[in-house]
Design a protein around this motif. Structure first.
Motif, PDB file in Angstrom:
ATOM      1  N   ALA A 110      -0.003  70.471-108.407  1.00  0.00           N
ATOM      2  CA  ALA A 110      -0.056  71.932-108.309  1.00  0.00           C
ATOM      3  C   ALA A 110      -1.013  72.370-107.205  1.00  0.00           C
ATOM      4  CB  ALA A 110      -0.483  72.536-109.639  1.00  0.00           C
ATOM      5  N   LEU A 111      -1.933  71.500-106.815  1.00  0.00           N
ATOM      6  CA  LEU A 111      -2.882  71.819-105.749  1.00  0.00           C
ATOM      7  C   LEU A 111      -2.280  71.636-104.362  1.00  0.00           C
ATOM      8  CD1 LEU A 111      -6.099  70.024-107.114  1.00  0.00           C
ATOM      9  CD2 LEU A 111      -5.601  72.480-107.170  1.00  0.00           C
ATOM     10  N   THR A 112      -1.158  70.934-104.274  1.00  0.00           N
ATOM     11  CA  THR A 112      -0.589  70.558-102.977  1.00  0.00           C
ATOM     12  C   THR A 112       0.436  71.575-102.488  1.00  0.00           C
ATOM     13  OG1 THR A 112       1.250  69.257-103.889  1.00  0.00           O
ATOM     14  CG2 THR A 112      -0.869  68.135-103.631  1.00  0.00           C
ATOM     15  N   THR A 113       0.734  71.502-101.201  1.00  0.00           N
ATOM     16  CA  THR A 113       1.782  72.333-100.617  1.00  0.00           C
ATOM     17  C   THR A 113       2.534  71.510 -99.581  1.00  0.00           C
ATOM     18  OG1 THR A 113       2.274  74.382 -99.421  1.00  0.00           O
ATOM     19  CG2 THR A 113       0.218  73.286 -98.857  1.00  0.00           C
ATOM     20  N   SER A 114       3.841  71.702 -99.509  1.00  0.00           N
ATOM     21  CA  SER A 114       4.658  70.907 -98.590  1.00  0.00           C
ATOM     22  C   SER A 114       5.505  71.743 -97.643  1.00  0.00           C
ATOM     23  CB  SER A 114       5.591  69.974 -99.394  1.00  0.00           C
ATOM     24  OG  SER A 114       4.852  69.105-100.223  1.00  0.00           O
ATOM     25  N   CYS A 115       5.715  73.001 -97.961  1.00  0.00           N
ATOM     26  CA  CYS A 115       6.676  73.836 -97.241  1.00  0.00           C
ATOM     27  C   CYS A 115       6.308  74.032 -95.773  1.00  0.00           C
ATOM     28  CB  CYS A 115       6.776  75.198 -97.918  1.00  0.00           C
ATOM     29  SG  CYS A 115       8.021  76.289 -97.181  1.00  0.00           S
ATOM     30  N   TYR A 116       7.329  73.941 -94.905  1.00  0.00           N
ATOM     31  CA  TYR A 116       7.152  74.178 -93.474  1.00  0.00           C
ATOM     32  C   TYR A 116       7.165  75.661 -93.117  1.00  0.00           C
ATOM     33  CZ  TYR A 116       8.221  69.209 -92.546  1.00  0.00           C
ATOM     34  OH  TYR A 116       8.215  67.851 -92.491  1.00  0.00           O
ATOM     35  N   ASP A 117       7.709  76.476 -93.989  1.00  0.00           N
ATOM     36  CA  ASP A 117       7.922  77.887 -93.634  1.00  0.00           C
ATOM     37  C   ASP A 117       7.627  78.818 -94.818  1.00  0.00           C
ATOM     38  OD1 ASP A 117       8.607  79.943 -91.899  1.00  0.00           O
ATOM     39  OD2 ASP A 117      10.747  79.857 -92.403  1.00  0.00           O
ATOM     40  N   PRO A 118       6.404  78.762 -95.345  1.00  0.00           N
ATOM     41  CA  PRO A 118       6.071  79.601 -96.503  1.00  0.00           C
ATOM     42  C   PRO A 118       5.943  81.071 -96.120  1.00  0.00           C
ATOM     43  CG  PRO A 118       4.114  78.478 -95.709  1.00  0.00           C
ATOM     44  CD  PRO A 118       5.259  77.946 -94.903  1.00  0.00           C
ATOM     45  N   VAL A 119       6.177  81.937 -97.084  1.00  0.00           N
ATOM     46  CA  VAL A 119       6.020  83.376 -96.904  1.00  0.00           C
ATOM     47  C   VAL A 119       5.049  83.887 -97.961  1.00  0.00           C
ATOM     48  CG1 VAL A 119       7.160  85.622 -96.903  1.00  0.00           C
ATOM     49  CG2 VAL A 119       8.347  83.618 -95.965  1.00  0.00           C
ATOM     50  N   ASP A 120       3.944  84.472 -97.499  1.00  0.00           N
ATOM     51  CA  ASP A 120       2.927  84.998 -98.409  1.00  0.00           C
ATOM     52  C   ASP A 120       2.467  83.943 -99.416  1.00  0.00           C
ATOM     53  OD1 ASP A 120       3.089  87.506 -97.176  1.00  0.00           O
ATOM     54  OD2 ASP A 120       4.737  88.134 -98.486  1.00  0.00           O
ATOM     55  N   GLY A 121       2.323  82.723 -98.932  1.00  0.00           N
ATOM     56  CA  GLY A 121       1.806  81.658 -99.778  1.00  0.00           C
ATOM     57  C   GLY A 121       2.806  81.062-100.748  1.00  0.00           C
ATOM     58  N   VAL A 122       4.085  81.398-100.585  1.00  0.00           N
ATOM     59  CA  VAL A 122       5.119  80.887-101.486  1.00  0.00           C
ATOM     60  C   VAL A 122       6.094  80.014-100.690  1.00  0.00           C
ATOM     61  CG1 VAL A 122       6.955  81.478-103.114  1.00  0.00           C
ATOM     62  CG2 VAL A 122       4.923  82.930-102.931  1.00  0.00           C
ATOM     63  N   ALA A 123       6.384  78.814-101.200  1.00  0.00           N
ATOM     64  CA  ALA A 123       7.273  77.876-100.513  1.00  0.00           C
ATOM     65  C   ALA A 123       8.694  78.421-100.435  1.00  0.00           C
ATOM     66  CB  ALA A 123       7.266  76.531-101.246  1.00  0.00           C
ATOM     67  N   CYS A 124       9.371  78.103 -99.319  1.00  0.00           N
ATOM     68  CA  CYS A 124      10.712  78.654 -99.091  1.00  0.00           C
ATOM     69  C   CYS A 124      11.758  78.025 -99.996  1.00  0.00           C
ATOM     70  CB  CYS A 124      11.113  78.496 -97.621  1.00  0.00           C
ATOM     71  SG  CYS A 124      11.533  76.800 -97.113  1.00  0.00           S
ATOM     72  N   GLY A 125      11.575  76.739-100.340  1.00  0.00           N
ATOM     73  CA  GLY A 125      12.534  76.049-101.186  1.00  0.00           C
ATOM     74  C   GLY A 125      13.740  75.515-100.463  1.00  0.00           C
ATOM     75  N   ARG A 126      13.844  75.728 -99.147  1.00  0.00           N
ATOM     76  CA  ARG A 126      15.060  75.384 -98.417  1.00  0.00           C
ATOM     77  C   ARG A 126      14.837  74.474 -97.207  1.00  0.00           C
ATOM     78  NH1 ARG A 126      17.252  80.691 -96.457  1.00  0.00           N
ATOM     79  NH2 ARG A 126      18.904  79.349 -95.660  1.00  0.00           N
ATOM     80  N   CYS A 127      13.618  74.352 -96.719  1.00  0.00           N
ATOM     81  CA  CYS A 127      13.362  73.468 -95.577  1.00  0.00           C
ATOM     82  C   CYS A 127      13.407  72.009 -96.043  1.00  0.00           C
ATOM     83  CB  CYS A 127      12.008  73.792 -94.937  1.00  0.00           C
ATOM     84  SG  CYS A 127      10.568  73.402 -95.970  1.00  0.00           S
ATOM     85  N   ASP A 128      13.410  71.092 -95.074  1.00  0.00           N
ATOM     86  CA  ASP A 128      13.458  69.664 -95.410  1.00  0.00           C
ATOM     87  C   ASP A 128      12.353  69.259 -96.377  1.00  0.00           C
ATOM     88  OD1 ASP A 128      15.700  68.930 -94.076  1.00  0.00           O
ATOM     89  OD2 ASP A 128      14.696  67.762 -92.516  1.00  0.00           O
TER      90      ASP A 128
END
Length: 228
Positions: free
Chosen positions: A187-205
């Motif tokens: 829960a501390l980690t983040t992987s998204c290449y294109d987050p918006v307002d701190g929320v992961a896009c869910g669609r990038c690689d």
């Protein structure tokens, strides 16, 4: 000096893979010195994640290196190029950042020499990854050979660098299972290449590979996504 007294430099992006590698290094008894890069990436929220992770696990020291790769561009992560979504790409994707791991490992090598460390850990992976050329075993082997020719400590025989890539042949699901067995809080980690307002896009690689890894473990990813 036993292994439990040995310092190791850990490349910590704040993502799933590098956080797992940090846990592996600690489980093997190394004293972790974490290095994070602010390189002009559009997903700069990963730097905040790295800070939280380093504090949570208690690294010996955490440094953040400013090396702005936007001056070169050439990647969707460091320019205005669109981040591909829903697997809409072929070959090496535009999220590849030219020479990124070579740049990062060079900084890590410099710090390792100062620390008297012979070990660097990096979370490269050649199974569930986006096709980046600097994530392959042959690249790591070549950099290791170069590194041992490049430093005063190496030439004088005081340091024989070893680059650890414990995730290199694991699937994303296997990486997650390994991390969970070591108590990693994803829960501390983040992987998204294109987050918006701190929320992961869910669609990038990065999001797609991550979500699939949790699903294959029968789990739900603890991070929030914009789309299912």
């Amino acid at each position: 000096m036993g292994q439990k007294d040995k310092p190791a430099v850990i490349l910590l992006s704040g993502g799933l893979d590098s956080t797992t590698v940090l846990a592996i290094a600690q489980s093997e008894g190394f004293i972790p010195y974490a290095i994070t890069f602010r390189y002009g990436q559009r997903h700069e929220m990963e730097i905040d994640a790295a800070k939280k992770i380093a504090k949570e696990v208690g690294v010996a020291q955490h440094v953040i290196v400013d090396s702005d790769l936007r001056i070169f561009g050439g990647s969707a992560l460091t320019s205005d190029l669109a981040v591909p979504k829903d697997n809409a790409q072929q070959g090496i994707p535009v999220t590849y950042v030219p020479a990124r791991n070579t740049i990062f490992l060079s900084f890590a090598l410099a710090w390792a020499e100062v620390l008297g460390a012979s070990d660097i850990f990096i979370g490269v992976n050649a199974v569930d990854y986006s096709g980046y050329p600097d994530c392959r075993p042959e690249y790591i082997a070549a950099f290791t050979r170069m590194a041992n020719l490049a430093t005063k400590a190496g030439v004088e025989g005081r340091q024989r660098l070893n680059i650890h890539t414990p995730l290199i042949s694991l699937s994303k699901a296997q990486i997650i299972a390994k991390g969970l067995s070591l108590g990693v809080d994803y829960a501390l980690t983040t992987s998204c290449y294109d987050p918006v307002d701190g929320v992961a896009c869910g669609r990038c690689d990065a999001c797609r590979l991550r979500k699939r890894g949790f699903e294959e473990n029968g789990l739900t990813d603890p991070v929030k996504y914009q789309s299912a």
